[in-house]
Design a protein around this motif. Structure first.
Motif, PDB file in Angstrom:
ATOM      1  N   LEU A 297     -21.502  -4.708  -3.818  1.00  0.00           N
ATOM      2  CA  LEU A 297     -20.489  -4.233  -2.875  1.00  0.00           C
ATOM      3  C   LEU A 297     -19.743  -5.393  -2.225  1.00  0.00           C
ATOM      4  N   ALA A 298     -20.374  -6.554  -2.146  1.00  0.00           N
ATOM      5  CA  ALA A 298     -19.699  -7.721  -1.579  1.00  0.00           C
ATOM      6  C   ALA A 298     -18.407  -8.022  -2.334  1.00  0.00           C
ATOM      7  N   PHE A 299     -18.439  -7.821  -3.661  1.00  0.00           N
ATOM      8  CA  PHE A 299     -17.237  -8.026  -4.472  1.00  0.00           C
ATOM      9  C   PHE A 299     -16.144  -7.050  -4.062  1.00  0.00           C
ATOM     10  N   ASP A 300     -16.501  -5.775  -3.903  1.00  0.00           N
ATOM     11  CA  ASP A 300     -15.518  -4.763  -3.521  1.00  0.00           C
ATOM     12  C   ASP A 300     -14.922  -5.070  -2.147  1.00  0.00           C
ATOM     13  N   LEU A 301     -15.763  -5.521  -1.223  1.00  0.00           N
ATOM     14  CA  LEU A 301     -15.264  -5.840   0.114  1.00  0.00           C
ATOM     15  C   LEU A 301     -14.280  -7.004   0.071  1.00  0.00           C
ATOM     16  N   ARG A 302     -14.551  -7.988  -0.789  1.00  0.00           N
ATOM     17  CA  ARG A 302     -13.603  -9.106  -0.916  1.00  0.00           C
ATOM     18  C   ARG A 302     -12.260  -8.620  -1.441  1.00  0.00           C
ATOM     19  N   ARG A 303     -12.313  -7.666  -2.358  1.00  0.00           N
ATOM     20  CA  ARG A 303     -11.061  -7.134  -2.899  1.00  0.00           C
ATOM     21  C   ARG A 303     -10.318  -6.320  -1.833  1.00  0.00           C
ATOM     22  N   PHE A 304     -11.045  -5.559  -1.020  1.00  0.00           N
ATOM     23  CA  PHE A 304     -10.408  -4.843   0.085  1.00  0.00           C
ATOM     24  C   PHE A 304      -9.786  -5.833   1.058  1.00  0.00           C
ATOM     25  N   ALA A 305     -10.533  -6.885   1.378  1.00  0.00           N
ATOM     26  CA  ALA A 305     -10.021  -7.889   2.310  1.00  0.00           C
ATOM     27  C   ALA A 305      -8.754  -8.537   1.770  1.00  0.00           C
ATOM     28  N   ASP A 306      -8.749  -8.837   0.462  1.00  0.00           N
ATOM     29  CA  ASP A 306      -7.561  -9.431  -0.149  1.00  0.00           C
ATOM     30  C   ASP A 306      -6.387  -8.463  -0.105  1.00  0.00           C
ATOM     31  N   ALA A 307      -6.667  -7.193  -0.377  1.00  0.00           N
ATOM     32  CA  ALA A 307      -5.592  -6.195  -0.358  1.00  0.00           C
ATOM     33  C   ALA A 307      -4.978  -6.104   1.034  1.00  0.00           C
ATOM     34  N   ILE A 308      -5.834  -6.090   2.043  1.00  0.00           N
ATOM     35  CA  ILE A 308      -5.345  -5.996   3.417  1.00  0.00           C
ATOM     36  C   ILE A 308      -4.650  -7.289   3.832  1.00  0.00           C
ATOM     37  N   SER A 309      -5.255  -8.424   3.472  1.00  0.00           N
ATOM     38  CA  SER A 309      -4.787  -9.705   3.983  1.00  0.00           C
ATOM     39  C   SER A 309      -3.581 -10.254   3.224  1.00  0.00           C
ATOM     40  N   HIS A 310      -3.673 -10.260   1.904  1.00  0.00           N
ATOM     41  CA  HIS A 310      -2.688 -10.994   1.133  1.00  0.00           C
ATOM     42  C   HIS A 310      -1.631 -10.121   0.463  1.00  0.00           C
ATOM     43  N   TYR A 311      -2.022  -8.920   0.050  1.00  0.00           N
ATOM     44  CA  TYR A 311      -1.095  -8.122  -0.738  1.00  0.00           C
ATOM     45  C   TYR A 311      -0.352  -7.058   0.076  1.00  0.00           C
ATOM     46  N   ARG A 312      -1.084  -6.335   0.934  1.00  0.00           N
ATOM     47  CA  ARG A 312      -0.509  -5.102   1.466  1.00  0.00           C
ATOM     48  C   ARG A 312      -0.547  -5.001   2.988  1.00  0.00           C
ATOM     49  N   VAL A 313      -0.700  -6.098   3.692  1.00  0.00           N
ATOM     50  CA  VAL A 313      -0.901  -6.017   5.133  1.00  0.00           C
ATOM     51  C   VAL A 313       0.293  -5.380   5.838  1.00  0.00           C
ATOM     52  N   TYR A 314       1.510  -5.755   5.488  1.00  0.00           N
ATOM     53  CA  TYR A 314       2.661  -5.185   6.160  1.00  0.00           C
ATOM     54  C   TYR A 314       2.858  -3.725   5.787  1.00  0.00           C
ATOM     55  N   GLU A 315       2.488  -3.385   4.570  1.00  0.00           N
ATOM     56  CA  GLU A 315       2.551  -1.989   4.141  1.00  0.00           C
ATOM     57  C   GLU A 315       1.612  -1.124   4.991  1.00  0.00           C
ATOM     58  N   ILE A 316       0.382  -1.609   5.191  1.00  0.00           N
ATOM     59  CA  ILE A 316      -0.590  -0.888   6.019  1.00  0.00           C
ATOM     60  C   ILE A 316      -0.109  -0.839   7.459  1.00  0.00           C
ATOM     61  N   TYR A 317       0.345  -1.979   7.953  1.00  0.00           N
ATOM     62  CA  TYR A 317       0.805  -2.098   9.339  1.00  0.00           C
ATOM     63  C   TYR A 317       1.961  -1.134   9.600  1.00  0.00           C
ATOM     64  N   ASP A 318       2.939  -1.121   8.712  1.00  0.00           N
ATOM     65  CA  ASP A 318       4.095  -0.247   8.883  1.00  0.00           C
ATOM     66  C   ASP A 318       3.717   1.224   8.733  1.00  0.00           C
ATOM     67  N   TYR A 319       2.787   1.499   7.826  1.00  0.00           N
ATOM     68  CA  TYR A 319       2.348   2.875   7.587  1.00  0.00           C
ATOM     69  C   TYR A 319       1.791   3.492   8.874  1.00  0.00           C
ATOM     70  N   MET A 320       0.982   2.731   9.600  1.00  0.00           N
ATOM     71  CA  MET A 320       0.383   3.246  10.831  1.00  0.00           C
ATOM     72  C   MET A 320       1.440   3.526  11.882  1.00  0.00           C
ATOM     73  N   ARG A 321       2.454   2.718  11.916  1.00  0.00           N
ATOM     74  CA  ARG A 321       3.442   2.817  12.981  1.00  0.00           C
ATOM     75  C   ARG A 321       4.620   3.718  12.643  1.00  0.00           C
ATOM     76  N   MET A 322       4.688   4.163  11.396  1.00  0.00           N
ATOM     77  CA  MET A 322       5.740   5.092  11.008  1.00  0.00           C
ATOM     78  C   MET A 322       5.356   6.534  11.295  1.00  0.00           C
ATOM     79  N   VAL A 323       4.050   6.792  11.432  1.00  0.00           N
ATOM     80  CA  VAL A 323       3.614   8.159  11.703  1.00  0.00           C
ATOM     81  C   VAL A 323       3.700   8.435  13.196  1.00  0.00           C
ATOM     82  N   GLU A 324       3.441   9.682  13.553  1.00  0.00           N
ATOM     83  CA  GLU A 324       3.511  10.055  14.962  1.00  0.00           C
ATOM     84  C   GLU A 324       2.480   9.273  15.771  1.00  0.00           C
ATOM     85  N   ASN A 325       2.757   9.131  17.067  1.00  0.00           N
ATOM     86  CA  ASN A 325       1.941   8.277  17.927  1.00  0.00           C
ATOM     87  C   ASN A 325       0.461   8.596  17.859  1.00  0.00           C
ATOM     88  N   GLU A 326       0.101   9.849  18.063  1.00  0.00           N
ATOM     89  CA  GLU A 326      -1.317  10.215  18.099  1.00  0.00           C
ATOM     90  C   GLU A 326      -1.968   9.935  16.744  1.00  0.00           C
TER      91      GLU A 326
END
Length: 220
Positions: free
Chosen positions: A161-190
């Motif tokens: 699972l350590a391998f999978d977590l590194r891949r998640f971390a890379d996805a969040i950190s290097h590849y898709r961070v702004y996509e995730i960040y914008d996704y949260m803020r594009m939806v309704e406040n609650e």
């Protein structure tokens, strides 16, 4: 509206802290505390050892039984006979586009990975409009938050699972961070605050890796 991750830098820092904090032996030592507790068994497929996540799969177990779509739990041997009734999470995720020599973007999965996983771009295209859990996504944020919704606050367990977590971390950190960040803020406040909490729970989750124990038990 208050978010824990006020900017991508904070989210990157949190994702880079993802780490295994328990082994199966640790769980066994505390079995009485964990009895009747639900766990999520997870596996991913990637484009390589240092590549991107292209598939996430998971099931929920409790006392060595698998959760079915009706909410009941069934021993593995019986659940396997009714595989289509298992409550599982599964999704395909396109890798980030590759830039061609002519400047155009295209999606690419190495042939070796396709041979090993049977995942290729034509499969992604065929599953683009399928319902979950057989759908493919070109963005990472949507299937990632669907996965977090499936996991809830359950501990996650997997082999290496350590391998999978590194891949998640890379996805969040290097590849898709702004996509995730914008996704949260594009939806309704609650809803945005709920997504932010799910992401926080994931970054501070309980992760159990069976590889550490396998190496203790098996010697070659």
């Amino acid at each position: 509206m208050s978010f824990r991750f006020k900017d991508p830098t904070e989210l990157i820092a949190a994702s880079e802290q993802l780490a295994i904090n328990y082994s199966v032996f640790d769980v066994a030592a505390n079995y009485n505390e964990l009895k009747n507790k639900e766990f999520v068994v997870i596996d991913t497929e990637t484009t390589g050892f240092d590549g991107e996540i292209i598939e996430i799969g998971a099931v929920i177990i409790k006392d060595w039984a698998i959760r079915m779509k009706d909410g009941s739990f069934m021993p593995y041997a019986e659940a396997y006979k009714q595989i289509h009734n298992v409550d599982f999470f599964g999704t395909l995720i396109y890798p980030t586009p590759t830039l061609g020599k002519d400047g155009s973007e295209f999606y690419y999965i190495p042939d070796l990975i396709s041979q090993l996983t049977h995942i290729d771009i034509p499969l992604m295209e065929r599953c683009a409009n399928e319902p979950m859990p057989n759908r493919s996504f070109k963005d990472f944020a949507t299937p990632f938050f669907l996965f977090l919704d499936f996991v809830g606050n359950r501990p996650m367990i997997g082999h290496n699972l350590a391998f999978d977590l590194r891949r998640f971390a890379d996805a969040i950190s290097h590849y898709r961070v702004y996509e995730i960040y914008d996704y949260m803020r594009m939806v309704e406040n609650e809803t945005g605050e709920i997504l932010d909490q799910k992401l926080s729970d994931f970054c501070n989750g309980t992760f159990i890796d069976t590889l550490k124990d396998a190496r203790k038990i098996l010697t070659v």
